[in-house]
Design an enzyme around this catalytic site. Structure first.
Site, PDB file in Angstrom:
ATOM      1  N   PRO A 279      34.086  37.079  41.867  1.00 61.03           N
ATOM      2  CA  PRO A 279      35.146  37.955  41.364  1.00 61.03           C
ATOM      3  C   PRO A 279      34.681  39.413  41.308  1.00 61.03           C
ATOM      4  O   PRO A 279      33.532  39.680  40.961  1.00 61.03           O
ATOM      5  CB  PRO A 279      35.408  37.421  39.954  1.00 61.03           C
ATOM      6  CG  PRO A 279      34.123  36.778  39.549  1.00 61.03           C
ATOM      7  CD  PRO A 279      33.473  36.273  40.806  1.00 61.03           C
ATOM      8  N   ARG A 281      37.504  42.490  41.283  1.00 61.18           N
ATOM      9  CA  ARG A 281      38.625  43.146  40.607  1.00 61.18           C
ATOM     10  C   ARG A 281      38.868  42.594  39.198  1.00 61.18           C
ATOM     11  O   ARG A 281      39.066  43.353  38.252  1.00 61.18           O
ATOM     12  CB  ARG A 281      39.885  42.939  41.456  1.00 61.18           C
ATOM     13  CG  ARG A 281      41.082  43.759  40.999  1.00 61.18           C
ATOM     14  CD  ARG A 281      42.358  43.313  41.731  1.00 61.18           C
ATOM     15  NE  ARG A 281      42.184  43.177  43.143  1.00 61.18           N
ATOM     16  CZ  ARG A 281      42.455  44.113  44.053  1.00 61.18           C
ATOM     17  NH1 ARG A 281      42.941  45.272  43.672  1.00 61.18           N
ATOM     18  NH2 ARG A 281      42.269  43.887  45.329  1.00 61.18           N
ATOM     19  N   ARG A 318      44.410  53.881  45.918  1.00 63.15           N
ATOM     20  CA  ARG A 318      45.133  52.625  46.142  1.00 63.15           C
ATOM     21  C   ARG A 318      46.640  52.808  46.297  1.00 63.15           C
ATOM     22  O   ARG A 318      47.301  52.012  46.947  1.00 63.15           O
ATOM     23  CB  ARG A 318      44.819  51.611  45.032  1.00 63.15           C
ATOM     24  CG  ARG A 318      43.330  51.218  44.986  1.00 63.15           C
ATOM     25  CD  ARG A 318      43.061  49.980  44.135  1.00 63.15           C
ATOM     26  NE  ARG A 318      43.565  48.768  44.744  1.00 63.15           N
ATOM     27  CZ  ARG A 318      44.679  48.177  44.427  1.00 63.15           C
ATOM     28  NH1 ARG A 318      45.429  48.668  43.454  1.00 63.15           N
ATOM     29  NH2 ARG A 318      45.069  47.088  45.056  1.00 63.15           N
ATOM     30  N   TYR A 322      47.802  51.452  49.761  1.00 65.49           N
ATOM     31  CA  TYR A 322      48.519  50.157  49.731  1.00 65.49           C
ATOM     32  C   TYR A 322      49.901  50.255  49.070  1.00 65.49           C
ATOM     33  O   TYR A 322      50.560  49.238  48.894  1.00 65.49           O
ATOM     34  CB  TYR A 322      47.740  49.108  48.928  1.00 65.49           C
ATOM     35  CG  TYR A 322      46.258  49.033  49.186  1.00 65.49           C
ATOM     36  CD1 TYR A 322      45.756  48.627  50.424  1.00 65.49           C
ATOM     37  CD2 TYR A 322      45.348  49.346  48.179  1.00 65.49           C
ATOM     38  CE1 TYR A 322      44.402  48.552  50.644  1.00 65.49           C
ATOM     39  CE2 TYR A 322      43.982  49.274  48.398  1.00 65.49           C
ATOM     40  CZ  TYR A 322      43.516  48.873  49.633  1.00 65.49           C
ATOM     41  OH  TYR A 322      42.170  48.798  49.840  1.00 65.49           O
ATOM     42  N   CYS A 348      45.849  67.870  49.372  1.00 64.43           N
ATOM     43  CA  CYS A 348      46.805  68.417  50.331  1.00 64.43           C
ATOM     44  C   CYS A 348      47.419  67.381  51.245  1.00 64.43           C
ATOM     45  O   CYS A 348      47.192  67.396  52.465  1.00 64.43           O
ATOM     46  CB  CYS A 348      46.127  69.515  51.128  1.00 64.43           C
ATOM     47  SG  CYS A 348      45.836  70.920  50.076  1.00 64.43           S
ATOM     48  N   GLU A 349      48.148  66.442  50.665  1.00 64.38           N
ATOM     49  CA  GLU A 349      48.914  65.471  51.446  1.00 64.38           C
ATOM     50  C   GLU A 349      50.106  65.048  50.612  1.00 64.38           C
ATOM     51  O   GLU A 349      49.958  64.821  49.405  1.00 64.38           O
ATOM     52  CB  GLU A 349      48.076  64.213  51.722  1.00 64.38           C
ATOM     53  CG  GLU A 349      47.004  64.436  52.740  1.00 64.38           C
ATOM     54  CD  GLU A 349      46.530  63.133  53.369  1.00 64.38           C
ATOM     55  OE1 GLU A 349      45.387  63.112  53.815  1.00 64.38           O
ATOM     56  OE2 GLU A 349      47.307  62.153  53.403  1.00 64.38           O
ATOM     57  N   TYR A 378      37.992  49.304  42.519  1.00 62.38           N
ATOM     58  CA  TYR A 378      38.384  49.948  43.776  1.00 62.38           C
ATOM     59  C   TYR A 378      38.989  51.339  43.552  1.00 62.38           C
ATOM     60  O   TYR A 378      39.879  51.758  44.279  1.00 62.38           O
ATOM     61  CB  TYR A 378      39.338  49.043  44.577  1.00 62.38           C
ATOM     62  CG  TYR A 378      38.754  47.669  44.842  1.00 62.38           C
ATOM     63  CD1 TYR A 378      37.666  47.536  45.709  1.00 62.38           C
ATOM     64  CD2 TYR A 378      39.237  46.533  44.206  1.00 62.38           C
ATOM     65  CE1 TYR A 378      37.106  46.288  45.942  1.00 62.38           C
ATOM     66  CE2 TYR A 378      38.672  45.283  44.442  1.00 62.38           C
ATOM     67  CZ  TYR A 378      37.606  45.165  45.305  1.00 62.38           C
ATOM     68  OH  TYR A 378      37.044  43.940  45.538  1.00 62.38           O
TER      69      TYR A 378
HETATM   70  N1  LLP Z   1      34.027  38.375  48.165  1.00 61.55           N
HETATM   71  C1  LLP Z   1      34.282  38.909  49.369  1.00 61.55           C
HETATM   72  C2  LLP Z   1      33.616  38.371  50.540  1.00 61.55           C
HETATM   73  C3  LLP Z   1      35.172  39.978  49.494  1.00 61.55           C
HETATM   74  O1  LLP Z   1      35.432  40.477  50.687  1.00 61.55           O
HETATM   75  C4  LLP Z   1      35.796  40.504  48.335  1.00 61.55           C
HETATM   76  C5  LLP Z   1      36.718  41.629  48.423  1.00 61.55           C
HETATM   77  C6  LLP Z   1      35.491  39.932  47.085  1.00 61.55           C
HETATM   78  C7  LLP Z   1      34.597  38.857  47.042  1.00 61.55           C
HETATM   79  C8  LLP Z   1      36.057  40.427  45.801  1.00 61.55           C
HETATM   80  O2  LLP Z   1      37.432  40.298  45.744  1.00 61.55           O
HETATM   81  P1  LLP Z   1      38.203  40.626  44.363  1.00 61.55           P
HETATM   82  O3  LLP Z   1      37.815  39.585  43.370  1.00 61.55           O
HETATM   83  O4  LLP Z   1      37.773  41.971  43.937  1.00 61.55           O
HETATM   84  O5  LLP Z   1      39.645  40.586  44.734  1.00 61.55           O
HETATM   85  N2  LLP Z   1      40.002  47.857  48.388  1.00 61.55           N
HETATM   86  C9  LLP Z   1      40.920  46.757  48.167  1.00 61.55           C
HETATM   87  C10 LLP Z   1      40.200  45.466  47.927  1.00 61.55           C
HETATM   88  C11 LLP Z   1      39.318  45.046  49.057  1.00 61.55           C
HETATM   89  C12 LLP Z   1      38.672  43.724  48.768  1.00 61.55           C
HETATM   90  C13 LLP Z   1      37.689  43.380  49.800  1.00 61.55           C
HETATM   91  N3  LLP Z   1      36.950  42.198  49.534  1.00 61.55           N
HETATM   92  C14 LLP Z   1      41.837  47.103  47.007  1.00 61.55           C
HETATM   93  O6  LLP Z   1      41.688  48.146  46.414  1.00 61.55           O
HETATM   94  O7  LLP Z   1      42.737  46.337  46.703  1.00 61.55           O
END
Ligand code: LLP
Length: 420
Positions: A279, A281, A318, A322, A348-349, A378
């Site tokens: 985990p 996020r 973000r 997104y 500036c966007e 993030y």
């Molecule tokens: N493990 C792997 C192999 C991953 O690629 C990721 C996230 C995680 C764990 C952790 O995932 P989480 O629990 O944080 O969802 N920048 C994007 C998120 C990119 C996530 C990439 N990989 C955003 O701001 O939503």
């Protein structure tokens, strides 16, 4: 106690935001340290209750820093890193390399050398070519997992889906490439095949993709008689940014996922593997809040109103990237009615927005403070120096104190690598 109003002032663990801002300035990332810790403990409790042999690796990419890594160590977490920089940060913070695993869809030779020299615990092989790369560099045996792609569709933003067949990550279990990689690992000199990894996507709100992935994976393992000691299910557990979001139901979901895992292991006559999760996020996001100062307020008669803050896409990417939505609240409540207005950054966007038609007090004025909630993951990690903006400071707040975790970047640091 967490983020709440005390006498109409937004506070974190009892510390008023106004005095924090007086000391640290804005834009500022304020983390509720208690919440980060309680999320770590929650995952431990849940997996312990399921009587699993397990480990929890925090995904550094969500937010990392020396102090964050130290906190994670105290909470018995392991670490997932995806670059030399994340590994370097962890090692500098004194994290045991044996408890770190290395991810990435394109690990460079230099990164593999660095990881192996550091004594990293585990490398996750992401491509056939990496088997050869790691084997040619390793001088001793190294434990590896294979990142497979189970071909499971998930309901999240296209950019953060990863478990579908057409992906730059991992090897498909449906077209023979994952099997080929397992065999290559088994035939290598130094790679020790310990098991598999998959990550389905991020900000997932339901357990079903995890269950579907288990079904697909066990069918594949059994069909090709592949024994695994470790099953790493990745991360992706969703959080609540705005009222309409559904949090991933951690307790209930892991109960069901574990139950299915037990059934599948029994059905296929395989021992229950060591379960890893990653985990990111869900550990950091809801613990973080960004504090900005209001500057220009512009009203375009008959059209809209813009409230500009003193940061933007350099620390809040973000929304531009997104279309992510956030709740924005005033630091000081005055009782004034809310109106709908765009809250925008200063870069500036035109796409540099925090949110459109957000509810904020009608009488906001220059110098007022606004808090953007759920920015712990993030945000700092995706911050940039676009427009030569300096990166904000980061503080951790617990019951006793407010402490600096990352200092505000200085103007001199902005040009420290420039050649004069
Ligand atoms: N493990 C792997 C192999 C991953 O690629 C990721 C996230 C995680 C764990 C952790 O995932 P989480 O629990 O944080 O969802 N920048 C994007 C998120 C990119 C996530 C990439 N990989 C955003 O701001 O939503």
């Amino acid at each position: 106690m967490t983020l709440e109003y005390i006498n109409n002032e937004l506070s974190v663990n009892g510390h008023g935001i106004n005095s924090i801002v007086k000391e640290y300035g804005t834009p500022l990332f304020v983390y509720d340290e208690n919440m980060i810790r309680s999320q770590c403990r929650r995952y431990h409790r849940v997996l312990k209750e399921e009587e699993l042999d397990y480990s929890i690796s925090y995904a550094s990419k969500a937010f990392t820093s020396v102090q964050m890594v130290k906190l994670l160590r105290e909470e018995n977490m392991k670490l997932d890193v995806v670059s030399q920089g994340e590994l370097y940060t962890a090692l500098k913070a004194g994290f045991d390399a044996a408890d770190i695993h290395f991810h990435g869809n394109n690990k460079t030779t230099e990164e593999v050398e660095y990881a192996l020299a550091s004594g990293i615990g585990l490398i996750v092989v992401d491509a056939l070519d990496e088997v050869e790369l790691i084997d040619s560099i390793a001088t001793e045996n190294i434990d590896v997992l294979l990142r497979i792609n189970p071909g499971v569709d998930v309901d999240t933003h296209e950019f953060i889906q990863t478990g579908q067949e057409d992906s730059k990550f991992g090897l498909s279990i449906h077209n023979g490439s994952a099997l080929e990689a397992v065999n290559a690992i088994r035939e290598s000199r130094h790679l020790n095949f310990r098991g598999i990894h998959y990550h389905l996507g991020s900000q997932l709100s339901a357990e079903s993709p995890f269950i579907n992935a288990l079904e697909a994976v066990y069918k594949w393992l059994s069909e090709y008689s592949i024994d695994i000691e470790v099953l790493n299910m990745g991360g992706g557990y969703g959080v609540k940014y705005i009222e309409s979001d559904t949090r991933f139901p951690i307790e209930e979901a892991f109960k069901n996922i574990t139950e299915r895992l037990r059934n599948l292991s029994e059905t296929h006559n395989m021992p229950l593997p060591h379960v890893m999760i990653e985990p990111g996020r869900s550990i950091a996001a809801e613990a973080g809040t960004t504090i900005y100062e209001v500057g220009v307020i512009k009203e375009i008669p008959g059209l809209s109103k813009y409230v500009s803050i003193n940061g933007g896409m350099s620390d809040h990417l973000r929304t531009p990237l997104y279309g992510a939505e956030y709740a924005v609240v005033p630091v000081n409540k005055t009782g004034a009615e809310n109106i709908e207005t765009h809250v925008v950054g200063k870069l500036c966007e035109s796409g540099d927005i925090i949110g459109r038609q957000l509810n904020v007090p009608y009488n906001l004025k220059r110098g007022d403070l606004l808090a953007v909630k759920t920015t712990g993951a993030y945000h700092y990690s995706m911050a940039s120096n676009y427009n030569q903006m300096t990166k904000p400071a980061v503080v951790f707040v617990n019951d006793e104190s407010v402490r600096t975790v990352i200092k505000r970047q200085s103007l001199d640091q902005l040009i420290e690598n420039d050649v004069f």
